[in-house]
Design an enzyme around this catalytic site. Structure first.
Site, PDB file in Angstrom:
ATOM      1  N   PRO A  89      27.417  10.635  42.541  1.00 37.03           N
ATOM      2  CA  PRO A  89      26.739  10.894  41.213  1.00 37.03           C
ATOM      3  C   PRO A  89      25.298  11.900  41.608  1.00 37.03           C
ATOM      4  O   PRO A  89      24.736  12.474  40.827  1.00 37.03           O
ATOM      5  CB  PRO A  89      26.232   9.641  40.626  1.00 37.03           C
ATOM      6  CG  PRO A  89      26.458   8.719  41.926  1.00 37.03           C
ATOM      7  CD  PRO A  89      27.612   9.020  42.541  1.00 37.03           C
ATOM      8  N   GLU A 116      28.349   0.642  47.417  1.00 35.84           N
ATOM      9  CA  GLU A 116      27.202   1.330  47.218  1.00 35.84           C
ATOM     10  C   GLU A 116      27.078   2.757  47.827  1.00 35.84           C
ATOM     11  O   GLU A 116      26.273   3.512  47.675  1.00 35.84           O
ATOM     12  CB  GLU A 116      25.948   0.685  47.864  1.00 35.84           C
ATOM     13  CG  GLU A 116      25.800  -0.804  47.254  1.00 35.84           C
ATOM     14  CD  GLU A 116      25.945  -1.072  45.831  1.00 35.84           C
ATOM     15  OE1 GLU A 116      25.258  -0.471  45.124  1.00 35.84           O
ATOM     16  OE2 GLU A 116      26.940  -1.896  45.307  1.00 35.84           O
ATOM     17  N   ARG A 154      45.814  23.135  38.507  1.00 37.86           N
ATOM     18  CA  ARG A 154      46.168  24.048  37.388  1.00 37.86           C
ATOM     19  C   ARG A 154      45.752  25.265  37.577  1.00 37.86           C
ATOM     20  O   ARG A 154      46.259  26.263  36.969  1.00 37.86           O
ATOM     21  CB  ARG A 154      45.357  23.415  36.161  1.00 37.86           C
ATOM     22  CG  ARG A 154      45.957  21.872  35.790  1.00 37.86           C
ATOM     23  CD  ARG A 154      44.832  21.509  34.548  1.00 37.86           C
ATOM     24  NE  ARG A 154      44.680  22.389  33.479  1.00 37.86           N
ATOM     25  CZ  ARG A 154      45.856  22.422  32.514  1.00 37.86           C
ATOM     26  NH1 ARG A 154      46.650  21.584  32.576  1.00 37.86           N
ATOM     27  NH2 ARG A 154      45.891  23.385  31.534  1.00 37.86           N
ATOM     28  N   ASP A 169      43.871  30.679  30.273  1.00 38.44           N
ATOM     29  CA  ASP A 169      42.731  31.870  30.516  1.00 38.44           C
ATOM     30  C   ASP A 169      41.880  32.175  29.026  1.00 38.44           C
ATOM     31  O   ASP A 169      40.855  32.261  29.210  1.00 38.44           O
ATOM     32  CB  ASP A 169      43.589  33.320  30.491  1.00 38.44           C
ATOM     33  CG  ASP A 169      44.010  33.229  31.998  1.00 38.44           C
ATOM     34  OD1 ASP A 169      43.659  32.514  32.907  1.00 38.44           O
ATOM     35  OD2 ASP A 169      45.146  34.392  32.301  1.00 38.44           O
TER      36      ASP A 169
HETATM   37  C1  4G1 Z   1      23.860   5.312  40.944  1.00 40.88           C
HETATM   38  C2  4G1 Z   1      29.679   8.820  38.808  1.00 40.88           C
HETATM   39  C3  4G1 Z   1      24.996   4.993  41.316  1.00 40.88           C
HETATM   40  C4  4G1 Z   1      29.730   7.972  39.695  1.00 40.88           C
HETATM   41  C5  4G1 Z   1      23.372   6.199  39.745  1.00 40.88           C
HETATM   42  C6  4G1 Z   1      30.040  10.017  38.795  1.00 40.88           C
HETATM   43  C7  4G1 Z   1      25.992   6.365  39.374  1.00 40.88           C
HETATM   44  C8  4G1 Z   1      31.667  10.319  41.919  1.00 40.88           C
HETATM   45  C9  4G1 Z   1      30.979   9.570  40.993  1.00 40.88           C
HETATM   46  C10 4G1 Z   1      26.190   5.598  40.691  1.00 40.88           C
HETATM   47  C11 4G1 Z   1      30.366   8.291  41.099  1.00 40.88           C
HETATM   48  C12 4G1 Z   1      24.539   6.521  39.153  1.00 40.88           C
HETATM   49  C13 4G1 Z   1      30.829  10.419  39.951  1.00 40.88           C
HETATM   50  C14 4G1 Z   1      27.417   5.089  40.983  1.00 40.88           C
HETATM   51  C15 4G1 Z   1      30.716   7.393  42.047  1.00 40.88           C
HETATM   52  C16 4G1 Z   1      29.823   5.333  45.595  1.00 40.88           C
HETATM   53  C17 4G1 Z   1      30.871   4.353  45.015  1.00 40.88           C
HETATM   54  C18 4G1 Z   1      29.274   6.057  44.325  1.00 40.88           C
HETATM   55  C19 4G1 Z   1      31.027   4.765  43.618  1.00 40.88           C
HETATM   56  C20 4G1 Z   1      29.743   5.279  43.128  1.00 40.88           C
HETATM   57  C21 4G1 Z   1      24.320   7.201  37.885  1.00 40.88           C
HETATM   58  C22 4G1 Z   1      28.801   4.054  42.702  1.00 40.88           C
HETATM   59  N1  4G1 Z   1      31.414  11.703  39.977  1.00 40.88           N
HETATM   60  N2  4G1 Z   1      29.819   6.191  41.931  1.00 40.88           N
HETATM   61  N3  4G1 Z   1      27.477   4.403  42.000  1.00 40.88           N
HETATM   62  O1  4G1 Z   1      28.211   5.269  40.199  1.00 40.88           O
HETATM   63  O2  4G1 Z   1      31.337   7.523  43.173  1.00 40.88           O
HETATM   64  O3  4G1 Z   1      31.920  11.763  41.219  1.00 40.88           O
END
Ligand code: 4G1
Length: 245
Positions: A89, A116, A154, A169
């Site tokens: 995120p 985390e 895609r 397109d």
């Molecule tokens: C703090 C969202 C933590 C989440 C704040 C969109 C979200 C990967 C994404 C998190 C993830 C916010 C994404 C949170 C994601 C480590 C393991 C990160 C999962 C994880 C807003 C957990 N697009 N999230 N933390 O979701 O990987 O790509």
């Protein structure tokens, strides 16, 4: 194109990758997918991939060494200089423009986090870019990685048929799609717009363009703001708005 995914849930990625366009692209060898599990790169008896955070607090952190080892294994099978993208995120929001850039690369490594997230020190030496799907909480990066892969695949030459590519397109012109209808002609008192039954291809194309502009204007004005409408498009949008009121 070759894509590697680093994930603690390889079956999750593997199973989703068998469906639809991504599955077909692999069968036709237009894309190869490799999945590396950090757990296969640890030697202690418990095969530990996570540990408690320094400083305390809830949750676990993905350990440095297993992730680094999985990345090394993925890189050994790849062209040099292939970027490592961490789904998180904190990353820049993924969009079609970013997908086009990735689709030009011969290979790509996607790292999916769990718990985390990963030990911060991995960023210094092992990660080139952070990419996010949006502002919400996920339990892991796998679904984000699959969304990114689907979008990229895609765009690879030969993956979509000519019809699908043409449709893609026109609607990657930054606008929303037009409304779609299929049989029957009338259901629960709702009719298919007359123009779509007319057989008049020019009129249908114009109607669809107008709906796409109108939809974008009312539902996603941010998309329209990024575009520079030509005179014909502006006229169609004005007509749409007049017809609405
Ligand atoms: C703090 C969202 C933590 C989440 C704040 C969109 C979200 C990967 C994404 C998190 C993830 C916010 C994404 C949170 C994601 C480590 C393991 C990160 C999962 C994880 C807003 C957990 N697009 N999230 N933390 O979701 O990987 O790509």
């Amino acid at each position: 194109m070759h894509i590697s995914v680093i994930s603690l849930f390889p079956e999750m990625v593997f199973n989703i990758s068998k469906y639809g366009v991504v599955g077909r692209a692999q069968k036709r060898e237009l894309m190869t997918l490799e999945i590396e599990n950090p757990r296969d790169h640890v030697s202690d008896i418990h095969r530990t991939v996570d540990d408690r955070p320094y400083g305390g607090g809830p949750g676990m952190v993905m350990k440095y060494e297993p992730v680094a080892a999985a990345l090394k294994a993925a890189k050994d099978n790849l062209t040099i200089g292939c970027p490592v993208v961490y789904l998180s995120p904190k990353g820049r929001i993924f969009d079609q423009t970013m997908a086009k850039r990735f689709a030009k690369m011969p290979s790509l490594i996607l790292l999916a986090g769990r718990y985390e997230g990963i030990d911060e020190r991995l960023f210094e030496s092992h990660i080139d870019e952070e990419v996010s799907l949006g502002d919400f909480v996920l339990s892991g990066g796998e679904i984000a990685a699959m969304a990114v892969i689907d979008t990229i695949v895609r765009l690879l030459p030969g993956v979509l048929g000519d019809d699908e590519s043409a449709a893609q397109d026109s609607f990657m012109g930054g606008l929303l799609d037009f409304p779609h209808y299929t049989r029957p002609e009338e259901i629960d008192g709702c009719k298919v717009p007359e123009v779509l039954l007319s057989g008049d291809h020019a009129r249908i194309a114009k109607w669809r363009q107008k709906q796409a502009l109108g939809n974008s204007y009312s539902k996603r004005p941010d998309l329209l703001e990024k575009l520079d409408l030509d005179d014909e498009q502006q006229t169609l949008l004005d007509e749409f708005l007049k017809e609405q009121s």
